[in-house]
Write a protein that holds these residues in place. Structure first.
Motif, mmCIF file in Angstrom:
data_model
loop_
_atom_site.group_PDB
_atom_site.id
_atom_site.type_symbol
_atom_site.label_atom_id
_atom_site.label_comp_id
_atom_site.label_asym_id
_atom_site.label_seq_id
_atom_site.Cartn_x
_atom_site.Cartn_y
_atom_site.Cartn_z
ATOM 1 N N GLY A 1 40.092 50.722 54.053
ATOM 2 C CA GLY A 1 40.370 49.241 54.159
ATOM 3 C C GLY A 1 39.402 48.336 53.123
ATOM 4 N N ALA A 2 37.983 48.898 53.122
ATOM 5 C CA ALA A 2 37.205 48.231 52.276
ATOM 6 C C ALA A 2 37.736 48.568 50.886
ATOM 7 C CB ALA A 2 35.940 48.767 52.581
ATOM 8 N N SER A 3 38.169 49.665 50.351
ATOM 9 C CA SER A 3 38.709 49.919 49.108
ATOM 10 C C SER A 3 39.633 49.104 48.588
ATOM 11 C CB SER A 3 39.249 51.318 48.948
ATOM 12 O OG SER A 3 40.322 51.484 49.630
ATOM 13 N N LEU A 4 40.842 48.680 49.473
ATOM 14 C CA LEU A 4 41.494 47.871 49.229
ATOM 15 C C LEU A 4 41.274 46.186 49.228
ATOM 16 C CD1 LEU A 4 44.775 49.137 51.057
ATOM 17 C CD2 LEU A 4 44.166 49.359 48.326
ATOM 18 N N GLU A 5 40.239 46.082 50.050
ATOM 19 C CA GLU A 5 39.619 44.790 49.968
ATOM 20 C C GLU A 5 38.972 44.420 48.501
ATOM 21 O OE1 GLU A 5 37.133 42.409 53.296
ATOM 22 O OE2 GLU A 5 35.690 44.093 52.114
ATOM 23 N N GLU A 6 38.162 45.282 48.258
ATOM 24 C CA GLU A 6 37.380 45.324 46.875
ATOM 25 C C GLU A 6 38.324 45.165 45.804
ATOM 26 O OE1 GLU A 6 34.201 44.955 45.916
ATOM 27 O OE2 GLU A 6 33.987 44.515 48.185
ATOM 28 N N GLY A 7 39.337 46.033 45.932
ATOM 29 C CA GLY A 7 40.260 46.044 44.864
ATOM 30 C C GLY A 7 41.103 44.539 44.704
ATOM 31 N N LEU A 8 41.570 44.210 45.828
ATOM 32 C CA LEU A 8 42.055 42.627 45.919
ATOM 33 C C LEU A 8 41.026 41.561 45.421
ATOM 34 C CD1 LEU A 8 43.854 42.545 49.290
ATOM 35 C CD2 LEU A 8 44.929 42.484 46.799
ATOM 36 N N ALA A 9 39.515 41.741 45.705
ATOM 37 C CA ALA A 9 38.773 40.720 45.221
ATOM 38 C C ALA A 9 38.752 40.815 43.822
ATOM 39 C CB ALA A 9 37.547 41.137 45.914
ATOM 40 N N ARG A 10 39.073 41.916 43.136
ATOM 41 C CA ARG A 10 38.716 41.855 41.693
ATOM 42 C C ARG A 10 40.256 41.328 40.821
ATOM 43 N NH1 ARG A 10 34.405 45.437 40.643
ATOM 44 N NH2 ARG A 10 33.651 46.177 42.408
ATOM 45 N N ILE A 11 41.003 40.973 41.453
ATOM 46 C CA ILE A 11 42.171 40.413 40.910
ATOM 47 C C ILE A 11 41.955 39.359 40.035
ATOM 48 C CG2 ILE A 11 44.370 39.417 41.197
ATOM 49 C CD1 ILE A 11 44.914 41.002 43.833
ATOM 50 N N ASP A 12 42.301 39.632 38.733
ATOM 51 C CA ASP A 12 42.056 38.398 37.741
ATOM 52 C C ASP A 12 42.884 37.103 38.032
ATOM 53 O OD1 ASP A 12 41.927 40.941 35.095
ATOM 54 O OD2 ASP A 12 40.435 39.978 36.549
ATOM 55 N N ASP A 13 42.221 36.233 38.756
ATOM 56 C CA ASP A 13 42.964 34.873 38.971
ATOM 57 C C ASP A 13 42.022 33.856 38.338
ATOM 58 O OD1 ASP A 13 42.531 34.543 42.495
ATOM 59 O OD2 ASP A 13 40.895 35.210 41.021
ATOM 60 N N GLU A 14 42.422 32.915 38.105
ATOM 61 C CA GLU A 14 41.583 31.683 37.431
ATOM 62 C C GLU A 14 40.729 30.997 38.403
ATOM 63 O OE1 GLU A 14 43.987 28.780 35.179
ATOM 64 O OE2 GLU A 14 45.131 30.556 34.255
ATOM 65 N N ASP A 15 41.143 30.880 39.803
ATOM 66 C CA ASP A 15 40.331 30.245 40.631
ATOM 67 C C ASP A 15 39.646 30.957 41.593
ATOM 68 O OD1 ASP A 15 42.751 30.806 41.954
ATOM 69 O OD2 ASP A 15 43.183 28.768 42.325
ATOM 70 N N GLY A 16 39.715 32.532 41.551
ATOM 71 C CA GLY A 16 39.070 33.369 42.759
ATOM 72 C C GLY A 16 39.619 33.077 43.978
ATOM 73 N N VAL A 17 40.984 32.819 44.139
ATOM 74 C CA VAL A 17 41.351 32.552 45.639
ATOM 75 C C VAL A 17 41.257 33.945 46.707
ATOM 76 C CG1 VAL A 17 43.382 32.222 47.172
ATOM 77 C CG2 VAL A 17 42.833 30.844 45.007
ATOM 78 N N ALA A 18 41.498 35.163 45.800
ATOM 79 C CA ALA A 18 41.295 36.289 46.675
ATOM 80 C C ALA A 18 39.948 36.470 47.097
ATOM 81 C CB ALA A 18 41.749 37.454 45.731
ATOM 82 N N ARG A 19 39.035 36.445 46.147
ATOM 83 C CA ARG A 19 37.652 36.639 46.390
ATOM 84 C C ARG A 19 37.029 35.646 47.470
ATOM 85 N NH1 ARG A 19 34.184 39.750 43.831
ATOM 86 N NH2 ARG A 19 35.177 40.215 42.216
ATOM 87 N N GLU A 20 37.559 34.483 47.347
ATOM 88 C CA GLU A 20 37.151 33.337 48.193
ATOM 89 C C GLU A 20 37.567 33.591 49.754
ATOM 90 O OE1 GLU A 20 37.482 29.302 47.237
ATOM 91 O OE2 GLU A 20 36.479 29.660 45.311
ATOM 92 N N ALA A 21 38.892 33.966 49.807
ATOM 93 C CA ALA A 21 39.406 34.244 50.947
ATOM 94 C C ALA A 21 38.895 35.458 51.739
ATOM 95 C CB ALA A 21 41.035 34.701 50.945
ATOM 96 N N ILE A 22 38.405 36.526 51.097
ATOM 97 C CA ILE A 22 37.762 37.611 51.710
ATOM 98 C C ILE A 22 36.430 37.169 51.846
ATOM 99 C CG2 ILE A 22 36.751 39.828 50.966
ATOM 100 C CD1 ILE A 22 39.195 40.262 49.157
ATOM 101 N N GLY A 23 35.764 36.472 51.107
ATOM 102 C CA GLY A 23 34.123 35.958 51.451
ATOM 103 C C GLY A 23 34.069 35.406 52.924
ATOM 104 N N PHE A 24 35.217 34.391 53.059
ATOM 105 C CA PHE A 24 35.479 33.536 54.124
ATOM 106 C C PHE A 24 35.910 34.522 55.436
ATOM 107 C CE2 PHE A 24 38.486 31.440 57.254
ATOM 108 C CZ PHE A 24 37.619 30.466 57.559
ATOM 109 N N LEU A 25 36.687 35.572 55.253
ATOM 110 C CA LEU A 25 36.877 36.392 56.405
ATOM 111 C C LEU A 25 35.815 37.393 56.843
ATOM 112 C CD1 LEU A 25 40.578 37.606 55.292
ATOM 113 C CD2 LEU A 25 39.915 36.210 57.424
#
Length: 130
Positions: free
Chosen positions: A64-88
């Motif tokens: 699960g950590a591998s997919l989480e890290e992949g999702l955190a690296r998705i190129d998005d302008e506002d970093g929504v994925a990374r922020e959501a993961i950080g919150f969780l």
């Protein structure tokens, strides 16, 4: 190794779909189990075939950590994925639930593959040879 690398089961259509999802949206390189180099293989856990792994210069993220890290690296302008993961990650049970969810999906890949799947790299071209 300068580029993050996702190692995955390249004989699984569902796994291939996810790997190519990350390949299209991140700087992550994808490498199937059948194409592992000695250097990559050396960094993986003993029973690496049990799940996917995201390898960086400093770390190996598995399951699960591998997919989480992949999702955190998705190129998005506002970093929504990374922020959501950080919150969780602030929640005590998050890691346990993430891994439980990963295992449940992984154990049911045949079912999920009916919805999202791509021809695995190891099976590409086999139909033409028959």
């Amino acid at each position: 190794m300068s580029q993050p690398t996702l190692v995955f089961d390249d004989d699984c259509g569902f796994c291939t779909w996810w790997a190519e999802f990350f390949d299209d949206r991140t700087d992550v390189r994808i490498v199937g189990f059948t194409d592992l180099t000695a250097e990559l293989r050396e960094r993986l856990p003993e029973h690496y075939e049990e799940c996917s792994h995201l390898i960086t210069e400093d770390e190996v993220y598995s399951c699960g950590a591998s997919l989480e890290e992949g999702l955190a690296r998705i190129d998005d302008e506002d970093g929504v994925a990374r922020e959501a993961i950080g919150f969780l990650r602030n929640f005590e049970d998050y890691e346990r639930l993430r891994e439980h969810g990963y295992r449940w999906v992984a154990d049911n890949r045949d079912f999920w593959g009916q919805f999202v799947s791509k021809t695995p790299p190891v099976r590409r071209g086999l139909d033409r040879e028959s």
